[in-house]
Design a protein around this motif. Structure first.
Motif, PDB file in Angstrom:
ATOM      1  N   LEU A  66       0.826  -1.208   0.000  1.00 55.59           N
ATOM      2  CA  LEU A  66       0.000   0.000   0.000  1.00 55.59           C
ATOM      3  C   LEU A  66       0.863   1.262   0.000  1.00 55.59           C
ATOM      4  O   LEU A  66       0.533   2.257  -0.666  1.00 55.59           O
ATOM      5  CB  LEU A  66      -0.927  -0.012   1.217  1.00 55.59           C
ATOM      6  CG  LEU A  66      -2.036  -1.081   1.180  1.00 55.59           C
ATOM      7  CD1 LEU A  66      -2.731  -1.172   2.527  1.00 55.59           C
ATOM      8  CD2 LEU A  66      -3.054  -0.764   0.079  1.00 55.59           C
ATOM      9  N   THR A  67       1.973   1.217   0.750  1.00 53.90           N
ATOM     10  CA  THR A  67       2.885   2.360   0.761  1.00 53.90           C
ATOM     11  C   THR A  67       3.484   2.585  -0.623  1.00 53.90           C
ATOM     12  O   THR A  67       3.621   3.730  -1.087  1.00 53.90           O
ATOM     13  CB  THR A  67       3.993   2.142   1.796  1.00 53.90           C
ATOM     14  OG1 THR A  67       3.406   1.931   3.080  1.00 53.90           O
ATOM     15  CG2 THR A  67       4.922   3.336   1.865  1.00 53.90           C
ATOM     16  N   ASP A  68       3.877   1.465  -1.305  1.00 61.09           N
ATOM     17  CA  ASP A  68       4.399   1.584  -2.673  1.00 61.09           C
ATOM     18  C   ASP A  68       3.336   2.163  -3.606  1.00 61.09           C
ATOM     19  O   ASP A  68       3.640   2.975  -4.501  1.00 61.09           O
ATOM     20  CB  ASP A  68       4.851   0.217  -3.179  1.00 61.09           C
ATOM     21  CG  ASP A  68       6.059  -0.297  -2.423  1.00 61.09           C
ATOM     22  OD1 ASP A  68       6.725   0.514  -1.763  1.00 61.09           O
ATOM     23  OD2 ASP A  68       6.336  -1.525  -2.499  1.00 61.09           O
ATOM     24  N   LEU A  69       2.062   1.726  -3.408  1.00 55.48           N
ATOM     25  CA  LEU A  69       0.985   2.279  -4.233  1.00 55.48           C
ATOM     26  C   LEU A  69       0.829   3.769  -3.986  1.00 55.48           C
ATOM     27  O   LEU A  69       0.667   4.575  -4.940  1.00 55.48           O
ATOM     28  CB  LEU A  69      -0.325   1.545  -3.903  1.00 55.48           C
ATOM     29  CG  LEU A  69      -0.471   0.114  -4.438  1.00 55.48           C
ATOM     30  CD1 LEU A  69      -1.685  -0.556  -3.811  1.00 55.48           C
ATOM     31  CD2 LEU A  69      -0.589   0.116  -5.957  1.00 55.48           C
ATOM     32  N   ASP A  86       3.693   2.167 -13.996  1.00 50.58           N
ATOM     33  CA  ASP A  86       4.235   0.798 -13.953  1.00 50.58           C
ATOM     34  C   ASP A  86       4.465   0.358 -12.513  1.00 50.58           C
ATOM     35  O   ASP A  86       4.118  -0.779 -12.131  1.00 50.58           O
ATOM     36  CB  ASP A  86       5.553   0.727 -14.738  1.00 50.58           C
ATOM     37  CG  ASP A  86       5.338   0.964 -16.224  1.00 50.58           C
ATOM     38  OD1 ASP A  86       4.192   0.769 -16.688  1.00 50.58           O
ATOM     39  OD2 ASP A  86       6.307   1.345 -16.906  1.00 50.58           O
ATOM     40  N   ASP A  87       5.056   1.222 -11.686  1.00 48.95           N
ATOM     41  CA  ASP A  87       5.269   0.885 -10.279  1.00 48.95           C
ATOM     42  C   ASP A  87       3.931   0.637  -9.587  1.00 48.95           C
ATOM     43  O   ASP A  87       3.799  -0.261  -8.739  1.00 48.95           O
ATOM     44  CB  ASP A  87       6.022   2.018  -9.573  1.00 48.95           C
ATOM     45  CG  ASP A  87       7.422   2.189 -10.121  1.00 48.95           C
ATOM     46  OD1 ASP A  87       7.923   1.223 -10.745  1.00 48.95           O
ATOM     47  OD2 ASP A  87       8.012   3.266  -9.931  1.00 48.95           O
ATOM     48  N   TYR A  88       2.934   1.444  -9.947  1.00 52.47           N
ATOM     49  CA  TYR A  88       1.606   1.287  -9.339  1.00 52.47           C
ATOM     50  C   TYR A  88       1.007  -0.078  -9.673  1.00 52.47           C
ATOM     51  O   TYR A  88       0.488  -0.776  -8.789  1.00 52.47           O
ATOM     52  CB  TYR A  88       0.704   2.412  -9.857  1.00 52.47           C
ATOM     53  CG  TYR A  88      -0.725   2.336  -9.324  1.00 52.47           C
ATOM     54  CD1 TYR A  88      -1.057   2.883  -8.095  1.00 52.47           C
ATOM     55  CD2 TYR A  88      -1.729   1.700 -10.061  1.00 52.47           C
ATOM     56  CE1 TYR A  88      -2.353   2.812  -7.602  1.00 52.47           C
ATOM     57  CE2 TYR A  88      -3.026   1.620  -9.572  1.00 52.47           C
ATOM     58  CZ  TYR A  88      -3.338   2.177  -8.348  1.00 52.47           C
ATOM     59  OH  TYR A  88      -4.613   2.084  -7.862  1.00 52.47           O
ATOM     60  N   GLN A  89       1.100  -0.468 -10.940  1.00 53.97           N
ATOM     61  CA  GLN A  89       0.519  -1.749 -11.358  1.00 53.97           C
ATOM     62  C   GLN A  89       1.251  -2.933 -10.709  1.00 53.97           C
ATOM     63  O   GLN A  89       0.646  -3.940 -10.336  1.00 53.97           O
ATOM     64  CB  GLN A  89       0.555  -1.871 -12.889  1.00 53.97           C
ATOM     65  CG  GLN A  89      -0.333  -0.873 -13.613  1.00 53.97           C
ATOM     66  CD  GLN A  89      -1.811  -1.017 -13.239  1.00 53.97           C
ATOM     67  OE1 GLN A  89      -2.266  -2.130 -12.942  1.00 53.97           O
ATOM     68  NE2 GLN A  89      -2.531   0.091 -13.235  1.00 53.97           N
ATOM     69  N   GLU A  90       2.581  -2.817 -10.576  1.00 53.67           N
ATOM     70  CA  GLU A  90       3.345  -3.897  -9.931  1.00 53.67           C
ATOM     71  C   GLU A  90       2.931  -4.064  -8.469  1.00 53.67           C
ATOM     72  O   GLU A  90       2.712  -5.184  -7.983  1.00 53.67           O
ATOM     73  CB  GLU A  90       4.843  -3.611 -10.030  1.00 53.67           C
ATOM     74  CG  GLU A  90       5.398  -3.740 -11.443  1.00 53.67           C
ATOM     75  CD  GLU A  90       6.871  -3.410 -11.491  1.00 53.67           C
ATOM     76  OE1 GLU A  90       7.459  -3.146 -10.413  1.00 53.67           O
ATOM     77  OE2 GLU A  90       7.449  -3.423 -12.602  1.00 53.67           O
ATOM     78  N   ALA A  91       2.838  -2.960  -7.743  1.00 48.85           N
ATOM     79  CA  ALA A  91       2.440  -3.045  -6.340  1.00 48.85           C
ATOM     80  C   ALA A  91       1.002  -3.537  -6.208  1.00 48.85           C
ATOM     81  O   ALA A  91       0.667  -4.320  -5.307  1.00 48.85           O
ATOM     82  CB  ALA A  91       2.591  -1.671  -5.671  1.00 48.85           C
ATOM     83  N   GLY A  97      -2.100 -11.142  -3.179  1.00 46.96           N
ATOM     84  CA  GLY A  97      -1.445 -12.342  -2.672  1.00 46.96           C
ATOM     85  C   GLY A  97      -1.119 -12.220  -1.195  1.00 46.96           C
ATOM     86  O   GLY A  97      -1.357 -13.152  -0.407  1.00 46.96           O
ATOM     87  N   HIS A  98      -0.561 -11.093  -0.786  1.00 49.10           N
ATOM     88  CA  HIS A  98      -0.238 -10.892   0.621  1.00 49.10           C
ATOM     89  C   HIS A  98      -1.512 -10.833   1.475  1.00 49.10           C
ATOM     90  O   HIS A  98      -1.556 -11.367   2.595  1.00 49.10           O
ATOM     91  CB  HIS A  98       0.577  -9.610   0.798  1.00 49.10           C
ATOM     92  CG  HIS A  98       1.923  -9.699   0.153  1.00 49.10           C
ATOM     93  ND1 HIS A  98       2.555  -8.616  -0.439  1.00 49.10           N
ATOM     94  CD2 HIS A  98       2.761 -10.747  -0.018  1.00 49.10           C
ATOM     95  CE1 HIS A  98       3.727  -8.977  -0.921  1.00 49.10           C
ATOM     96  NE2 HIS A  98       3.877 -10.274  -0.674  1.00 49.10           N
TER      97      HIS A  98
END
Length: 508
Positions: A66-69, A86-91, A97-98
């Motif tokens: 969530l912090t990365d998002l 791209d970073d948003y979609q990866e996070a 899963g977590h």
């Protein structure tokens, strides 16, 4: 009932059984307590390490996702760069899963499940009301809206607050599980220690009786056994428990049988010596008998080669060359067999020999062969004599074999190093001759078989390098007769190091 009362002696079983029964009961109880305690502790530890801790780690990963998002949304809002999306979609891809790992563990824990659901709801509310709309809207500083920014901050603070409550409950669960496992382990250890102390007392009370009835007769029997090793006429006295008496009688019978067997062994050893001598004579005679016809065949082949030189067809030349090559191979094999037979059976005549000229002569003998293949033979023999007691011809043959092998298995334009020195260890001085090549080496799996008769390394056979497989055996036999040893280190493709150690002649 004891021996003094005229009854038959007690058996070892009747003497040991009561003590063993008590000890077995104690061991069983200790084992049961230990097993139950370990099983309970293991279950707690397994739940802690395989369930609770991974779920706690996954819960921390949820906050990190969530912090990365949040960081990616902020970067998009500030710069509008596609990389932020791209970073948003990866996070966003990692987050479910977590969350699933956390939810699976919390399914059986109602208070924890309530907090996990609240945390998930807060995260979804932040995503739906702020994050998703913001990344779908145009990015860049010019699109900044204070009201929307404050909404995102307020929703994310709710996410953090929900996660903090969940993390605190996870921490409490971890501490409770650790304390439970520690308590169970300590209780198990205390119970086992107490019962062990009780067992020690039982064993101590039984020890005195066992010493008197079993141990002392056995100690006496052991002493007789040691005396028999020095004096075959000594016999044991049957006393103590019934089994000990039986062992004493059997030992006496064995000693009598050994006396008879020694006479037979001496006779068999003499016959084996005669057979060994006959075998060596047979090898020597056969080798001598084969030499003459091989010499004749070799001579005829040379005559044919000279008489029909430049007139034979290529096919006949190949046949002639193969015949000459195989005759030479047989002759080398016979020579090696004769040399090995002499080395094994010859009475060694020792004299004072300086190893420096002996090794130098061996280097000279292989120099022409080495030069023909562009191989350089380096020698570092020092300038001081190194005197050993040796049979000069036999030891010279050993060094010649080592150097010939080093040249034979070296690569074209290679290098062979020979060194001679003196080492001192444990008050003994030894001459050390080292032969090092940088050739094809020997496979590691085959090093233990080196020195066996007719053994040749697989890479030597593959590369079609001629040999009989007796050269190293001859070297080992000769060095053994001189009281020395041979050590071989090799690595396939890197080369081989052979170290020969011989005792240096003392000043006396």
């Amino acid at each position: 009932m004891t021996d003094t009362e005229g009854a038959s002696p007690r058996t070892v079983a009747r003497t040991l059984t009561p003590a063993l029964h008590r000890l077995a009961v104690l061991i069983g109880v200790i084992a049961l307590i230990a097993i139950v305690g370990v099983v309970l502790s293991t279950r707690t530890v397994d739940d802690l390490t395989e369930g609770l801790q991974p779920a706690s780690v996954a819960n921390q990963a949820v906050l990190q996702d969530l912090t990365d998002l949040e960081s990616a949304v902020g970067a998009w809002a500030r710069s509008g760069e596609p990389g932020a999306l791209d970073d948003y979609q990866e996070a966003l891809a990692r987050l479910p899963g977590h969350q699933q790992v956390v939810a699976q563990y919390a399914a059986d824990d109602a208070p924890l499940m309530a907090l996990v659901q609240a945390q998930r709801a807060a995260a979804e509310r932040w995503l739906e009301e702020y994050a998703q709309p913001r990344v779908q809207a145009p990015g860049g500083a010019e699109t900044f809206q204070l009201r929307r920014y404050r909404l995102g901050q307020r929703l994310f603070e709710q996410v953090r607050a929900a996660h903090q409550e969940t993390a605190e409950l996870f921490g409490n669960r971890v501490r409770e599980a650790s304390a439970d496992a520690t308590w169970r382990l300590r209780a198990t250890i205390g119970s086992v220690a107490l019962l062990t102390l009780l067992g020690w007392v039982v064993v101590g009370r039984s020890r005195a009786r066992l010493l008197a009835e079993v141990s002392r007769p056995l100690v006496a029997l052991e002493a007789v056994v040691h005396q028999m090793a020095k004096d075959p006429t000594v016999r044991a006295q049957p006393e103590g428990p019934r089994e000990v008496r039986s062992v004493a009688l059997a030992l006496n019978e064995l000693a009598d049988a050994q006396s008879r067997a020694r006479a037979v062994e001496h006779k068999v050893t003499e016959e084996l010596r005669v057979l060994d001598t006959a075998r060596d004579d047979f090898v020597s005679n056969v080798s001598h008998e084969l030499r003459t016809p091989l010499t004749t065949i070799h001579g005829y082949l040379e005559m044919v080669a000279e008489e029909f030189e430049d007139t034979m067809s290529p096919r006949h030349e190949r046949i002639l060359e193969a015949s000459r090559r195989n005759v030479a191979r047989l002759k080398t094999l016979i020579d090696d067999l004769l040399t090995l037979s002499k080395a094994e059976n010859r009475a060694t005549t020792l004299e004072s020999v300086d190893l420096v000229p002996l090794v130098r002569d061996a280097v000279t003998d292989v120099a022409i062969t080495a030069a023909g293949r562009g191989i350089v033979v380096e020698q570092d023999l020092g300038d001081q004599p190194v005197i050993v007691l040796a049979d000069r011809p036999m030891l010279g043959r050993a060094f010649l074999n080592l150097l010939s092998n080093a040249v034979k298995f070296s690569l074209e334009q290679g290098r062979v190093s020979v060194s001679l020195g003196v080492e001192e260890a444990d008050g003994r001085r030894s001459a050390v001759v080292t032969v090092l090549d940088r050739g094809i080496g020997i496979p590691t799996a085959e090093l233990e078989r080196l020195g066996s008769r007719f053994f040749r390394a697989s890479n030597a056979v593959t590369n079609e390098i001629a040999g009989t497989g007796l050269g190293l055996r001859i070297v080992q036999t000769i060095v053994d007769k001189h009281g020395g040893d041979v050590r071989i280190e090799s690595e396939e493709g890197r080369g081989t190091r052979v170290v020969v150690r011989l005792p240096v002649q003392s000043a006396g």
